[in-house]
Enzyme design. Structure first.
Site, PDB file in Angstrom:
ATOM      1  N   GLU A 142       0.790  -1.241   0.000  1.00 63.02           N
ATOM      2  CA  GLU A 142       0.000   0.000   0.000  1.00 63.02           C
ATOM      3  C   GLU A 142       0.820   1.287   0.000  1.00 63.02           C
ATOM      4  OE1 GLU A 142      -3.439  -2.327   2.672  1.00 63.02           O
ATOM      5  OE2 GLU A 142      -2.853  -0.286   3.214  1.00 63.02           O
ATOM      6  N   HIS A 197     -10.613  -6.113  -1.071  1.00 61.71           N
ATOM      7  CA  HIS A 197     -11.524  -5.799   0.037  1.00 61.71           C
ATOM      8  C   HIS A 197     -12.725  -5.065  -0.566  1.00 61.71           C
ATOM      9  CE1 HIS A 197      -9.001  -6.878   3.411  1.00 61.71           C
ATOM     10  NE2 HIS A 197      -7.998  -6.214   2.888  1.00 61.71           N
ATOM     11  N   GLU A 199      -6.576 -10.588  -0.152  1.00 60.35           N
ATOM     12  CA  GLU A 199      -7.283 -10.197   1.085  1.00 60.35           C
ATOM     13  C   GLU A 199      -8.791 -10.058   0.873  1.00 60.35           C
ATOM     14  OE1 GLU A 199      -3.451  -7.421   2.500  1.00 60.35           O
ATOM     15  OE2 GLU A 199      -5.488  -6.817   3.044  1.00 60.35           O
ATOM     16  N   ASP A 220     -12.645  -9.960   0.966  1.00 57.81           N
ATOM     17  CA  ASP A 220     -13.820 -10.028   1.829  1.00 57.81           C
ATOM     18  C   ASP A 220     -14.841  -9.050   1.271  1.00 57.81           C
ATOM     19  OD1 ASP A 220     -12.036  -8.443   4.648  1.00 57.81           O
ATOM     20  OD2 ASP A 220     -12.608  -7.638   2.685  1.00 57.81           O
ATOM     21  N   ASN A 261       1.798  -5.457  -2.909  1.00 60.67           N
ATOM     22  CA  ASN A 261       0.393  -5.698  -2.540  1.00 60.67           C
ATOM     23  C   ASN A 261      -0.345  -4.375  -2.315  1.00 60.67           C
ATOM     24  OD1 ASN A 261      -1.662  -7.666  -1.722  1.00 60.67           O
ATOM     25  ND2 ASN A 261      -1.376  -6.888   0.372  1.00 60.67           N
TER      26      ASN A 261
HETATM   27  O1  G3I Z   1      -2.204  -6.986  19.502  1.00 62.27           O
HETATM   28  C1  G3I Z   1      -2.815  -5.856  20.081  1.00 62.27           C
HETATM   29  C2  G3I Z   1      -3.299  -6.226  21.477  1.00 62.27           C
HETATM   30  O2  G3I Z   1      -2.155  -6.480  22.300  1.00 62.27           O
HETATM   31  C3  G3I Z   1      -4.082  -5.057  22.038  1.00 62.27           C
HETATM   32  O3  G3I Z   1      -4.617  -5.433  23.302  1.00 62.27           O
HETATM   33  C4  G3I Z   1      -5.255  -4.744  21.056  1.00 62.27           C
HETATM   34  C5  G3I Z   1      -6.090  -3.590  21.555  1.00 62.27           C
HETATM   35  O4  G3I Z   1      -5.578  -2.378  21.104  1.00 62.27           O
HETATM   36  O5  G3I Z   1      -4.706  -4.380  19.774  1.00 62.27           O
HETATM   37  C6  G3I Z   1      -4.017  -5.476  19.212  1.00 62.27           C
HETATM   38  O6  G3I Z   1      -3.499  -5.041  18.009  1.00 62.27           O
HETATM   39  C7  G3I Z   1      -4.499  -4.948  16.967  1.00 62.27           C
HETATM   40  C8  G3I Z   1      -4.083  -5.923  15.834  1.00 62.27           C
HETATM   41  O7  G3I Z   1      -4.950  -5.743  14.699  1.00 62.27           O
HETATM   42  C9  G3I Z   1      -4.147  -7.378  16.285  1.00 62.27           C
HETATM   43  O8  G3I Z   1      -5.433  -7.746  16.592  1.00 62.27           O
HETATM   44  C10 G3I Z   1      -4.442  -3.530  16.446  1.00 62.27           C
HETATM   45  O9  G3I Z   1      -4.961  -2.644  17.462  1.00 62.27           O
HETATM   46  C11 G3I Z   1      -5.327  -3.404  15.191  1.00 62.27           C
HETATM   47  O10 G3I Z   1      -5.158  -2.120  14.599  1.00 62.27           O
HETATM   48  C12 G3I Z   1      -4.852  -4.441  14.151  1.00 62.27           C
HETATM   49  O11 G3I Z   1      -5.732  -4.317  13.057  1.00 62.27           O
HETATM   50  C13 G3I Z   1      -5.257  -5.003  11.882  1.00 62.27           C
HETATM   51  C14 G3I Z   1      -4.918  -3.934  10.818  1.00 62.27           C
HETATM   52  O12 G3I Z   1      -4.593  -4.601   9.562  1.00 62.27           O
HETATM   53  C15 G3I Z   1      -3.718  -3.094  11.210  1.00 62.27           C
HETATM   54  O13 G3I Z   1      -2.571  -3.850  11.169  1.00 62.27           O
HETATM   55  C16 G3I Z   1      -6.396  -5.893  11.373  1.00 62.27           C
HETATM   56  O14 G3I Z   1      -6.605  -6.953  12.330  1.00 62.27           O
HETATM   57  C17 G3I Z   1      -6.028  -6.489  10.021  1.00 62.27           C
HETATM   58  O15 G3I Z   1      -7.135  -7.198   9.482  1.00 62.27           O
HETATM   59  C18 G3I Z   1      -5.668  -5.350   9.055  1.00 62.27           C
HETATM   60  O16 G3I Z   1      -5.270  -5.940   7.827  1.00 62.27           O
HETATM   61  C19 G3I Z   1      -4.952  -5.031   6.759  1.00 62.27           C
HETATM   62  C20 G3I Z   1      -3.813  -5.645   5.956  1.00 62.27           C
HETATM   63  O17 G3I Z   1      -2.709  -5.882   6.777  1.00 62.27           O
HETATM   64  C21 G3I Z   1      -3.457  -4.747   4.789  1.00 62.27           C
HETATM   65  N1  G3I Z   1      -4.615  -4.418   3.975  1.00 62.27           N
HETATM   66  C22 G3I Z   1      -5.795  -3.916   4.687  1.00 62.27           C
HETATM   67  C23 G3I Z   1      -6.168  -4.863   5.835  1.00 62.27           C
HETATM   68  C24 G3I Z   1      -7.381  -4.335   6.565  1.00 62.27           C
HETATM   69  O18 G3I Z   1      -7.089  -3.083   7.171  1.00 62.27           O
END
Ligand code: G3I
Length: 358
Positions: free
Chosen positions: A152, A236, A266, A268, A200
């Site tokens: 991205e 997405h 990815e 959905d 990607n």
């Molecule tokens: O691991 C921490 C945990 O320790 C903490 O208690 C909790 C509460 O804040 O947060 C947890 O981290 C979260 C992480 O996902 C793991 O669950 C982050 O806040 C949250 O922002 C993160 O979101 C992910 C996001 O990418 C950011 O990395 C989503 O699950 C994931 O589906 C999303 O995936 C992205 C792809 O990588 C790239 N393309 C878009 C896609 C959707 O946004």
């Protein structure tokens, strides 16, 4: 005689092949027979849930880390690499004979606070990025078959997005467009000469200013011998109506024509839901299935599109409700009780047909 016998044998082979394909029951079996990869993004913390593990291993021959291989998860501090969750993911895949896709070595989001707020110079950022790419890829060498090296970097108009890796402070290639992306791919190839290297991005399904920018970058990379093997199209679909899927096959075809592989990485399809998380319109489940079929076929019709992946696989675990503040949900092929939805049947049919096509 000979001729008669031959057609007899021919019929037998077809029956056997047809039988084999007809015997295939799952997405994974159809994909295996078609020589394709069908995958899902996963969180290792759910592997201890029996139905999560069983559905994943039964239906998919590939998986990706939804989060545990990103900087924000793998680098709790500058000195430390947290490989535990990623290693568990690789172990699960190995136990179930699944391939592993790596996601991602450079992204503008989900970077650790110590890095983003560290006040580092571009030279320090450059050294840290190179060390990270090298250490992480070497740790998973031979265990991960393809990496989203860079994720991205383009905005909707095709321009390069400001980011910690580009210009804030960047790695010393500020103002030089995608030169920092090229640098990351060169370090990745140095770290592992065999793994597939992917770029990607999202909103690049059809032909538009953003997918044109991706096309121009990878065409230039191929022309100049910058190491790259493929392009990931995220798919997405958060709004049932919005996407320009009509030009998706042409977009996939032009990338494949450059000698690159294409992966749907990815997918959905978010549905409008009520406060209880139920679909606002049951008929939307049929529309959702139709979109899964369209995207799957736009990929499966191209020989160079070699993998199809969903971002999660059960509605029980998905990023969409948080991202849409509860407005959308139910985006995946299995419902929250792991029952197959019309979207799953649409994918099954698309892969079954592909497995029948020589
Ligand atoms: O691991 C921490 C945990 O320790 C903490 O208690 C909790 C509460 O804040 O947060 C947890 O981290 C979260 C992480 O996902 C793991 O669950 C982050 O806040 C949250 O922002 C993160 O979101 C992910 C996001 O990418 C950011 O990395 C989503 O699950 C994931 O589906 C999303 O995936 C992205 C792809 O990588 C790239 N393309 C878009 C896609 C959707 O946004």
């Amino acid at each position: 005689m000979m001729r008669a016998t031959l057609s007899g044998v021919g019929v037998l082979v077809l029956l056997f092949a047809g039988g084999a394909v007809c015997a295939a029951q799952t997405l994974r079996e159809h994909a295996d027979r078609a020589g394709l990869l069908v995958g899902a993004a996963v969180e290792p913390r759910y592997f201890s849930e029996p139905e999560y593990a069983a559905t994943l291993a039964r239906e998919f021959n590939m998986l990706t880390a939804e989060n545990v291989l990103k900087w924000g998860a793998i680098r709790p501090s500058r000195a430390r690499f947290e490989f535990g969750p990623g290693d568990r993911l690789v172990a699960f895949a190995r136990k179930h004979r699944m391939k592993v896709r790596g996601h991602t070595l450079l992204w503008s989001e989900y970077n650790p606070r110590w890095l983003v707020e560290g006040g580092f110079t571009p030279a320090e950022m450059s050294a840290m990025l190179r060390e990270h790419i090298t250490r992480v890829m070497r740790h998973y060498r031979g265990k991960i078959f393809a990496w989203d090296v860079v994720n991205e970097v383009f905005l909707a108009d095709g321009s390069v997005e400001p980011s910690v890796w580009y210009d804030r402070p960047g790695i010393g290639l500020k103002g030089k467009g995608t030169a920092y992306v090229e640098q990351a791919f060169r370090w990745a190839r140095e770290a592992d000469p065999d793994v597939l290297l992917f770029y990607n991005d999202y909103d690049t399904e059809g032909i538009n200013p953003k997918s044109d920018a991706v096309y121009a970058m990878v065409k230039d990379f191929k022309r100049r011998g910058v190491p790259i093997d493929g392009v990931g199209i995220q798919a997405h679909i958060v709004d049932l109506e919005a996407k320009d899927l009509a030009t998706m096959e042409a977009n996939v075809a032009r990338l494949v024509a450059l000698g690159l592989q294409v992966h749907i990485t990815e997918m959905d399809v978010g549905l409008p839901v009520d406060a209880a998380g139920r679909p606002r319109d049951e008929a939307a489940l049929g529309r959702q299935a139709e979109i899964y079929r369209q995207v799957a076929e736009a990929c499966l019709r191209q020989k160079g599109c070699t993998a199809f992946q969903t971002w999660g696989f059960t509605d029980k675990y998905t990023w969409i409700p948080d991202f849409t503040k509860g407005a959308k949900g139910l985006p995946l092929p299995f419902d929250s009780r792991y029952a197959p939805k019309p979207a799953y049947e649409a994918l099954l049919e698309a892969f079954r047909r592909r497995a029948l096509t020589p």
